[in-house]
Design a protein around this motif. Structure first.
Motif, mmCIF file in Angstrom:
data_model
loop_
_atom_site.group_PDB
_atom_site.id
_atom_site.type_symbol
_atom_site.label_atom_id
_atom_site.label_comp_id
_atom_site.label_asym_id
_atom_site.label_seq_id
_atom_site.Cartn_x
_atom_site.Cartn_y
_atom_site.Cartn_z
ATOM 1 N N GLY A 232 57.589 57.086 8.579
ATOM 2 C CA GLY A 232 56.844 58.327 8.425
ATOM 3 C C GLY A 232 57.219 59.148 7.214
ATOM 4 N N THR A 233 58.250 58.753 6.477
ATOM 5 C CA THR A 233 58.669 59.531 5.315
ATOM 6 C C THR A 233 59.105 58.599 4.203
ATOM 7 N N THR A 234 59.271 59.192 3.020
ATOM 8 C CA THR A 234 59.845 58.458 1.888
ATOM 9 C C THR A 234 61.170 59.132 1.567
ATOM 10 N N ARG A 235 62.217 58.747 2.285
ATOM 11 C CA ARG A 235 63.496 59.419 2.168
ATOM 12 C C ARG A 235 64.305 58.923 0.986
ATOM 13 N N HIS A 236 63.854 57.840 0.355
ATOM 14 C CA HIS A 236 64.530 57.379 -0.840
ATOM 15 C C HIS A 236 63.510 56.690 -1.724
ATOM 16 N N CYS A 237 63.919 56.343 -2.927
ATOM 17 C CA CYS A 237 62.989 55.754 -3.887
ATOM 18 C C CYS A 237 62.633 54.320 -3.487
ATOM 19 N N GLN A 238 61.356 53.971 -3.662
ATOM 20 C CA GLN A 238 60.884 52.614 -3.421
ATOM 21 C C GLN A 238 60.402 52.028 -4.744
ATOM 22 N N ARG A 239 60.812 50.822 -5.014
ATOM 23 C CA ARG A 239 60.465 50.169 -6.273
ATOM 24 C C ARG A 239 59.411 49.087 -6.053
ATOM 25 N N TYR A 240 58.459 49.029 -6.987
ATOM 26 C CA TYR A 240 57.400 48.029 -6.947
ATOM 27 C C TYR A 240 57.340 47.322 -8.297
ATOM 28 N N GLN A 241 57.247 46.007 -8.277
ATOM 29 C CA GLN A 241 57.079 45.248 -9.509
ATOM 30 C C GLN A 241 55.604 45.239 -9.886
ATOM 31 N N TRP A 242 55.342 45.434 -11.173
ATOM 32 C CA TRP A 242 53.959 45.532 -11.667
ATOM 33 C C TRP A 242 53.875 44.812 -13.012
ATOM 34 N N ILE A 243 52.929 43.928 -13.129
ATOM 35 C CA ILE A 243 52.688 43.216 -14.386
ATOM 36 C C ILE A 243 51.331 43.644 -14.924
ATOM 37 N N LEU A 244 51.329 44.235 -16.102
ATOM 38 C CA LEU A 244 50.087 44.686 -16.722
ATOM 39 C C LEU A 244 49.273 43.490 -17.211
ATOM 40 N N PRO A 245 47.968 43.685 -17.421
ATOM 41 C CA PRO A 245 47.149 42.596 -17.994
ATOM 42 C C PRO A 245 47.704 42.077 -19.318
ATOM 43 N N SER A 246 48.430 42.920 -20.049
ATOM 44 C CA SER A 246 49.023 42.493 -21.319
ATOM 45 C C SER A 246 50.270 41.639 -21.117
ATOM 46 N N GLY A 247 50.751 41.506 -19.882
ATOM 47 C CA GLY A 247 51.952 40.730 -19.604
ATOM 48 C C GLY A 247 53.213 41.566 -19.526
#
Length: 495
Positions: free
Chosen positions: A156-171
């Protein structure tokens, strides 16, 4: 009673020396005036213009002297400090110096370790945050469909940082950090701010126009000196002209050199619609709303492609500033601990001395030497230079303040002693020893607080702080001081 200090003994000699100096200056002034009068008379005899030349020369000399004195003596000159330059070398040097002094620098060291880890990863970090419930999680899902965080959050909360990997169309490989939402929770706000400092680029998410607290947050983020993109979520609820007006209003509030990029987006989610059946009946239902995230994606790509090396330099500079702040905090914490030790040592000395002397009274210190030593020790800890006359003034003012509260302090001391069974009737000498300790403890904390705030020995400020401390609940420290008195009495009792 307060003991005699060396300043009292040298005061007559100081006065005699000052009188001699004044007489010498008076004689010098008379001799100089006599010489000037003679010079003017000789100049007038040579030419009527020479006295004017002498007047002009003397005037220019006096003007230059006054300007020089003003330059060095005005408060603006004294208060001017060289701006501290913070970089990797200075931070590391300061950290090593503090380690040598026994200061705990673990938090600053962990900050540099995190920076080194991100450098080694070679990825760009984007911090995404804003007020609570502005749709940050929906924005992440719109940018990176089907993504899952590397770390989980409390239900129900975001009590700490969450990381997401993301690859742009440019690589380009990125890490999107969903920071805790700004709220009344200081811990979450502090964590989000630190993550903004560690990131290469910051995305601030908000709903339509900005509240006063959001303006404050954005101004602070701009102060970090790194690129900032403001994303107006739920822009599809407004007309295009209205959205453009809001974007322009936000952008024009900032100086051109600090102006953030402002875009209007829609993170998607669901919307309620009304369906009309063939028979004319109406039925409300929900349906997915298509996200419109392209403006934010384009703004991120523009900022990343503009000057990649500059992004890294700005990020590193911000982290070094954060590390230097952590070193400041560590130094202050160490200073407070040392202050407590110094105050406790001198409080113990005052209590034991009072028991040994058995002298009644409610002055702040039972010996001038103990009080002077406390002032010198705390001034040395806070790197404040002090003179004997200043010490005497501080002790005199504090003693006058303590006498006004003597009845209350004695009552508190007596009640504290009654809490210890087996000591029999509370004797006057023992109660006075506890009172001395309470006053000494209060004076030490007032002195340390004033030195920490002002960085100088200010008798008026110390006295005002002491009055405030004495007005507070003394019972908190009364039992502790009573224990000191009881231990001190057992040492001073004859065998």
């Amino acid at each position: 009673m307060m003991g005699s200090t060396p300043a009292k003994r040298i005061r007559p000699l100081f006065g005699l020396g000052l009188l001699c100096v004044l007489l010498f200056l008076l004689a010098t002034l008379i001799h100089t005036l006599d010489g000037l009068i003679g010079l003017y008379e000789r100049a007038r005899a040579v030419s009527p213009l020479l006295p004017w030349v002498l007047n002009l020369t003397l005037g220019l000399f006096l003007l230059a002297s006054v300007m020089t004195a003003a330059w060095w003596l005005l408060p603006s000159r004294r208060g001017r400090r060289t701006e501290k330059k913070v970089n990797e070398a200075s931070v590391i040097a300061r950290m090593r110096s503090q380690q040598t002094s026994g200061i705990d620098v673990s938090r600053a060291l962990s900050e540099l370790d995190e920076l080194e880890s991100r450098r080694h990863a070679g990825r760009v970090f984007i911090a995404l945050f804003g007020e609570t419930s502005t749709g940050k999680s929906s924005v992440v899902q719109a940018l990176i469909p089907g993504s899952k965080p590397e770390t989980g959050a409390t239900t129900g909360t975001t009590r700490h940082c969450q990381r997401y990997q993301w690859i742009l169309p440019s690589g380009e490989q990125l890490i999107v950090v969903d920071a805790p939402g700004f709220s009344h929770d200081d811990e979450d706000t502090h964590l989000a701010t630190q993550e903004a400092i560690r990131a290469h680029l910051v995305v601030y998410l908000c709903d339509s126009d900005l509240s006063r607290s959001e303006w404050t947050q954005i101004e602070r983020l701009i102060g970090f000196g790194k690129p900032l993109v403001i994303a107006l979520n739920k822009a599809d609820q407004f007309g295009e002209d209205e959205t453009d007006a809001i974007r322009q209003q936000i952008a024009e509030r900032f100086h051109r050199s600090q102006r953030p990029t402002v875009v209007g987006i829609s993170a998607g989610g669901t919307e309620r619609v009304t369906r009309i059946g063939r028979d004319g009946s109406e039925q409300e239902t929900t349906r997915p709303r298509n996200p419109r995230i392209q403006p934010l994606l384009a703004a991120i790509e523009r900022n990343l492609l503009r000057d990649p090396d500059s992004l890294t330099s700005l990020r590193d500079a911000a982290v070094f500033q954060l590390t230097d702040t952590r070193l400041d905090d560590a130094e202050r914490s160490h200073q407070r601990r040392q202050s407590e030790q110094i105050i406790a040592t001198h409080t113990r000395a005052a209590v034991v001395g009072a028991l040994a002397a058995l002298s009644p009274g409610s002055d702040l210190v039972i010996q001038g030497a103990i009080g002077a030593r406390l002032v010198r020790s705390l001034c040395q800890l806070h790197d404040v230079r002090v003179r004997e006359l200043e010490i005497e003034t501080v002790l005199k003012n504090a003693g006058s303040t303590s006498r006004k509260s003597s009845a209350l302090v004695l009552a508190v001391a007596g009640n504290a002693l009654k809490a210890f069974p087996g000591i029999g009737t509370v004797t006057g000498g023992l109660a006075h020893a506890v009172a001395y300790g309470l006053l000494f403890d209060a004076f030490g904390h007032a002195l340390a607080d004033s030195l920490r705030r002002s960085g100088a020995l200010r008798p008026d400020d110390i006295n005002a702080t002491l009055e405030q401390v004495l007005d507070d609940d003394l019972a908190v420290s009364a039992r502790r001081v009573a224990r000191l008195a009881l231990r001190g009495r057992s040492r001073t009792d004859p065998e």
